[in-house]
Design a protein around this motif. Structure first.
Motif, PDB file in Angstrom:
ATOM      1  N   LEU A  23      43.683  36.387  38.674  1.00 12.13           N
ATOM      2  CA  LEU A  23      42.528  37.038  39.724  1.00 12.13           C
ATOM      3  C   LEU A  23      41.174  36.227  39.741  1.00 12.13           C
ATOM      4  CD1 LEU A  23      42.450  39.893  40.813  1.00 12.13           C
ATOM      5  CD2 LEU A  23      41.046  40.572  38.794  1.00 12.13           C
ATOM      6  N   TRP A  25      40.481  33.202  39.338  1.00  9.80           N
ATOM      7  CA  TRP A  25      40.422  31.949  40.268  1.00  9.80           C
ATOM      8  C   TRP A  25      40.596  32.403  41.625  1.00  9.80           C
ATOM      9  CZ3 TRP A  25      39.085  27.341  39.359  1.00  9.80           C
ATOM     10  CH2 TRP A  25      38.773  26.690  38.034  1.00  9.80           C
ATOM     11  N   LEU A  26      41.141  33.368  42.040  1.00 12.98           N
ATOM     12  CA  LEU A  26      40.986  33.942  43.435  1.00 12.98           C
ATOM     13  C   LEU A  26      39.633  34.185  43.826  1.00 12.98           C
ATOM     14  CD1 LEU A  26      44.413  36.102  43.557  1.00 12.98           C
ATOM     15  CD2 LEU A  26      43.889  33.925  44.836  1.00 12.98           C
ATOM     16  N   PHE A  27      38.985  34.902  42.772  1.00 12.90           N
ATOM     17  CA  PHE A  27      37.601  35.513  43.036  1.00 12.90           C
ATOM     18  C   PHE A  27      36.704  33.982  43.180  1.00 12.90           C
ATOM     19  CE2 PHE A  27      33.950  37.823  43.168  1.00 12.90           C
ATOM     20  CZ  PHE A  27      33.014  37.047  42.135  1.00 12.90           C
ATOM     21  N   GLY A  29      37.674  31.114  44.258  1.00 14.51           N
ATOM     22  CA  GLY A  29      38.125  30.671  45.625  1.00 14.51           C
ATOM     23  C   GLY A  29      37.246  31.291  46.694  1.00 14.51           C
TER      24      GLY A  29
END
Lengths: 200, 662, 118
Positions: A23, A25-27, A29
């Motif tokens: 989560l 790392w998605l944020f 990105g």
């Protein structure tokens, strides 16, 4: 949460990157796009109007280099804090986190001082496009740092409550670390693209 | 709902049967689990199915609101030089129609499907972060409130009860009037009033909701699939959810920044778009469309996913070219970031840029076409059943294709020079959005509503719904192709007679009311199904994917035992496939099914956004202390999140009886 | 933050923490390297060298710092490839967008008569 109870069942057939880590790392990105468009606004206006404002009249490269160095060191301490948590050494973790918070506060203080100096010299939000893009961009970064500091302060106090289990909280600390490091690398880009570029 | 289940306390007393009682959280407060009050249960739920139902209901409500705004537009344009509404009100109508339909109707309706279906299709019990899911829902509600409370202020202004002061003194627009694309600096503080502030802040809040939900779904799809549910065995709808979620997390930041820059210009004196200080209006267009183009793929990909489930189910054949369909979806998503300036062909970008964007736009037609061929390939040679979902899916394939053709016409920059800002564009995007997204979403409702409520559809009204909607769509929007090419510009509140536009406009308006009638029939059909439908059973359509194995309505824990998957189209293989392709189940470990606890804090945190939105807008209108109200809202948000983190996830265990689904 | 039913993920037991200790040394070295690079940057801008050369070196050094923090401080090099891909996708799209915007926005399209501030 449902992921935790079934983790023992799902190990052998899911990708199993920890949920919270993925989560974050998605944020991050997504945040790349966020800062990317903000920094590009600044760079576009510098490309279009180099004559709009001469930042060398107010920039102090020594101060900014110092604050960049401070932020890099805070990142180093954060990595140590995460490492300490993985080893289960809460006291070492606490020492390093205090270091991160302290260095982060110094960084913010340098930013505040710098902003006050600029405003005193007549560079405000409304000063052509340069003032607008500069303050909104570095201000947004500063808010990210402040949120990170607040998060770490909460984590520091939580570590004193005894509810922090070293094995389970290692992920939480790592996730906070990811956020902090990201804020650092955004600053690396801002330092180069906004400050250093002007000196060439 | 839980009459056949014994529930146990979790945490310390493991495995000791108990009458169900809510526990205290790490904060010492009572968790709102097992509430006797229906309202509390729904306000604090973290169940993806309930959240999906709420998204769906709200989306249908706002679809009606947006539809009424459209009917007012069409009524105004029925005859030349009409005086039904003023020019400013007209601007507000098309602004709110667009904003409502995109952000409050189609996106939440897609979200309803994501929420309800994805965990079921991958064999999971819930999403990765249930409370974050609830937070997304209530943040969406906050954004919808901020946008639509503007109507109340406009009404108050009309009645003389509210006159804005401060920077908005003299402005008469309380409802957003700058178009759904809000081109700066036309909506600068010098030219528009608090309507623009409501729009900016409403969209920012809606953006937060979408971002949070998308990150949640990506983690869910990647991490929480049942054993054996490899990525290439997942239903296409889940794949499209994954791709759409990636599109959202990479596209929304661009509009977040654009809106923030506009807000700073309006409220804090910056010069991002102020021309006299060097601001470049074209920058807004770039930033907006860097978001705006991926946004339209966000609107269509879930619809394509739905159709990719329905066509195989009712052709009794697997989807033709599953891998290619998935890959095409990914390519569309990726290329979608590279074509934004095709919305700006007439802004003078220069030859090289125009040519580049034109070519890339043409390229994106290829994977779209591939999907259409694959859908046709699915039907070819199949035993086609013309059920309600199938009729709408077939309508989708045809109507979306028509919208795609006019899209390809736009991709040629010289042709677009004539079409841009004319009714031709309106024809194009309504064909892809109504003929595409809406028809597919309606198909999805016809397909899955029996699963949601456990009731089957009554009678054959759906045929009339389909007929009236498709006729209405075509009568309204087909003439607009011609209307655009003979020169009628967009966004004009009236027109003079004598241009040859009169008859076309009249036809379009009649078509619009026909379309509205079709939607009304659809709502009646839904009502009949929910109120008087026969029990649907688990698998009324003899479908192919995992969600149809659960009961209808689905039990709160989804699956009594975690399924182990061995093939694509898992349920079909289980029913009719070889022995080694059947679904088996994990052994229970005696702990029971872990359920996440419900929580007040996502709702509390989201409510902070309402204070931020209305506070900042009122501050612009010169109302005293409103800046502090906005700051208060941020504090509520922050505190809500902090307490949410500190209360801990909690959870409790359920033990369903052995005769639950197998 | 802590769930009593949490079953820790099956990483290989690192009870002697040798892996973490190795990383500790990496972190120290990296921190020293980052400080050195920042110092080099600071000196470089004052040197009377060709400006394109300096710009290129600055960009290269920034890229090094960026990648170093991501790979080591943020553990990406020790983690699953998926995380690198996820972040890389965002980074790639952001970089592409920035470059495209810089190319498209040009001084030749500005109407300087409309600007009164400078």
């Amino acid at each position: 949460m449902s992921d935790t109870a079934s983790a023992s069942h799902d190990e052998h057939h899911n990708l199993i990157v920890d949920n919270k880590k993925l989560l974050m790392w998605l944020f991050l990105g997504s945040d790349c796009m966020f800062f990317g468009t903000l920094i590009s606004t600044h760079l576009i206006y510098r490309k279009l109007y180099p004559e709009a404002y001469d930042p060398l009249t107010v920039f102090s490269l020594e101060l900014t280099s110092f604050s960049t160095f401070i932020l890099l060191m805070s990142s180093f301490l954060m990595a140590l804090a995460v490492s300490a948590m993985h080893k289960g050494q809460i006291k070492s973790f606490r020492r390093n986190v205090i270091g991160v918070i302290f260095f982060g506060l110094i960084f913010l203080a340098c930013q505040v001082y710098e902003f006050a100096h600029f405003v005193h010299e007549g560079l405000t939000l409304s000063t052509t496009t340069f003032g607008s893009t500069f303050f909104v961009m570095t201000g947004t970064h500063g808010v990210h740092v402040a949120i990170g500091i607040f998060w770490l302060i909460c984590m520091y106090f939580y570590s004193h409550t005894g509810k922090m289990d070293v094995h389970e909280s290692a992920v939480d600390v790592e996730v906070a670390g990811l956020y902090w490091h990201f804020v650092d690398i955004v600053w690396i880009i801002i330092f180069t693209a906004v400050y250093l570029i002007e000196y060439i | 709902m839980s009459s056949t289940i014994t529930e146990t306390h979790t945490t310390i007393e493991h495995g000791q049967p108990h009458v169900l009682k809510p526990e205290r959280s790490n904060l010492g407060l009572m968790r709102p689990d097992h509430s006797k009050s229906v309202i509390v249960d729904w306000l604090t739920t973290v169940d993806h199915k309930k959240i999906g139902i709420m998204y769906g209901a709200l989306a249908l409500f706002f679809f009606i609101v947006g539809g009424i705004e459209a009917l007012i537009i069409r009524a105004q344009l029925f005859v030349p030089e009409n005086t039904l509404i003023s020019a400013q009100t007209y601007n507000q109508m098309f602004t709110m129609h667009g904003t409502t339909m995109i952000f409050l109707a189609v996106m939440p309706l897609s979200s309803a499907f994501f929420n309800f279906l994805v965990p079921l299709q991958i064999g999971a019990r819930d999403v990765a972060f249930p409370r974050l899911n609830t937070f997304s829902l209530w943040t969406f509600v906050a954004g919808a409130i901020i946008l639509n409370v503007s109507w109340l202020f406009q009404a108050a202004h009309a009645l003389g009860w509210f006159t804005p002061g401060g920077s908005a003194a003299g402005m008469t627009d309380m409802v957003p009037a700058g178009g759904w694309f809000g081109y700066a600096p036309l909506n600068a503080a010098e030219f528009t009033g608090i309507g623009t502030d409501f729009w900016v802040l409403g969209l920012q809040v809606l953006g937060v909701a979408s971002l949070a939900a998308s990150m949640n779904f990506i983690v869910t799809i990647i991490n929480m699939r049942a054993p054996g549910m490899k990525m290439m065995r997942m239903p296409v709808f889940t794949w499209m959810t994954l791709i759409t979620s990636f599109l959202i997390i990479f596209a929304f930041p661009a509009i977040t920044i654009a809106l923030a820059e506009l807000m700073f210009d309006r409220n804090f004196g910056t010069n991002f778009f102020r021309v006299s200080e060097g601001g470049q209006p074209i920058l807004w267009q770039h930033l907006f469309w860097v978001f705006g183009h991926p946004e339209v793929y966000i609107l269509i990909l879930p619809a394509m996913g739905i159709v990719s489930e329905i066509l195989p189910a009712f052709s009794k054949k697997p989807l033709f070219g599953y891998s290619i369909v998935v890959f095409s979806g990914a390519v569309i998503g990726f290329l979608g970031f590279a074509v934004w300036s095709h919305h700006m062909f007439t802004t003078g970008l220069g030859k090289v840029a125009t040519a580049a964007f034109s070519l890339l736009t043409m390229a994106i037609a290829v994977p779209t076409g591939v999907k259409i061929f694959n859908w046709i390939g699915t039907l070819w040679g199949g035993r086609v059943r013309f059920t309600a979902p199938m009729i709408f899916s077939l309508g989708f394939v045809w109507m979306f294709m028509m919208g795609g053709f006019s899209g390809i016409m736009h991709s040629s920059a010289p042709a677009d020079a004539q079409q841009q800002d004319s009714y031709f564009v309106i024809a194009h995007f309504h064909y892809v959005l109504i003929g595409g997204s809406v028809l597919a979403l309606i198909a999805g409702i016809y397909f899955w509503l029996p699963k949601v409520f456990g009731k089957m559809w009554v009678g054959k009204l759906n045929n009339w719904v389909a007929l009236v909607i498709v006729i209405g769509l075509n009568v309204t929007f087909f003439p607009m192709h011609f209307l655009g090419l003979i020169g009628m510009p967009r966004r004009t509140h009236t027109y003079l007679s004598g241009f040859g536009w009169d008859t076309y406009n009249m036809i379009c308006t009649i078509g619009a009311f026909t379309l509205a009638f079709g939607i009304l029939l659809f709502l009646i059909d839904i009502y009949r199904c929910v109120k008087k439908g026969e029990p649907a059973g688990n698998d009324p359509w003899d479908a192919r994917t995992l969600e149809w194995q659960t009961s209808s309505p689905v039990k709160v824990y989804n699956f009594a035992k975690t399924p182990i998957i061995t093939a694509r189209d898992a349920l079909w293989e289980h029913k009719y496939g070889a022995e080694n392709r059947k679904i088996t189940y994990e052994k229970e470990d005696g702990h029971g099914i872990h359920m996440p606890s419900q929580s007040w804090f996502p709702l509390i945190a989201s409510s902070g956004f309402i204070f931020v939105g209305i506070g900042m807008t009122m501050r612009h209108a010169g109302v005293a202390y409103m800046g502090y109200v906005a700051i208060f809202g941020l504090l509520v948000l922050g505190l809500g999140i902090a307490l949410w983190a500190l209360e801990g996830p909690g959870g409790y265990h359920l033990h369903p009886k052995e005769d639950a689904e197998s | 933050m802590s769930d009593p039913d949490y079953a820790p993920l099956p990483v290989s037991p690192d009870t002697d923490h040798s892996e973490e200790n190795e990383r500790y040394h990496t972190f120290v070295n990296l921190a020293l390297a980052l400080s050195a690079v920042t110092g080099i940057e600071l000196v470089l801008v004052y040197l009377p060298l060709n400006s394109i050369f300096i710009t290129t070196v600055l960009i290269a050094l920034s890229v090094f710092k960026f990648i170093a923090v991501i790979a080591w401080f943020m553990h990406l090099i020790y983690d699953k490839l998926l995380l690198t891909l996820v972040f890389g996708a965002g980074l790639a799209i952001a970089t592409g967008t920035v470059i495209a915007l810089m190319l498209v926005m040009s001084r030749s399209y500005v109407d300087f008569d409309a600007i009164t501030a400078f």
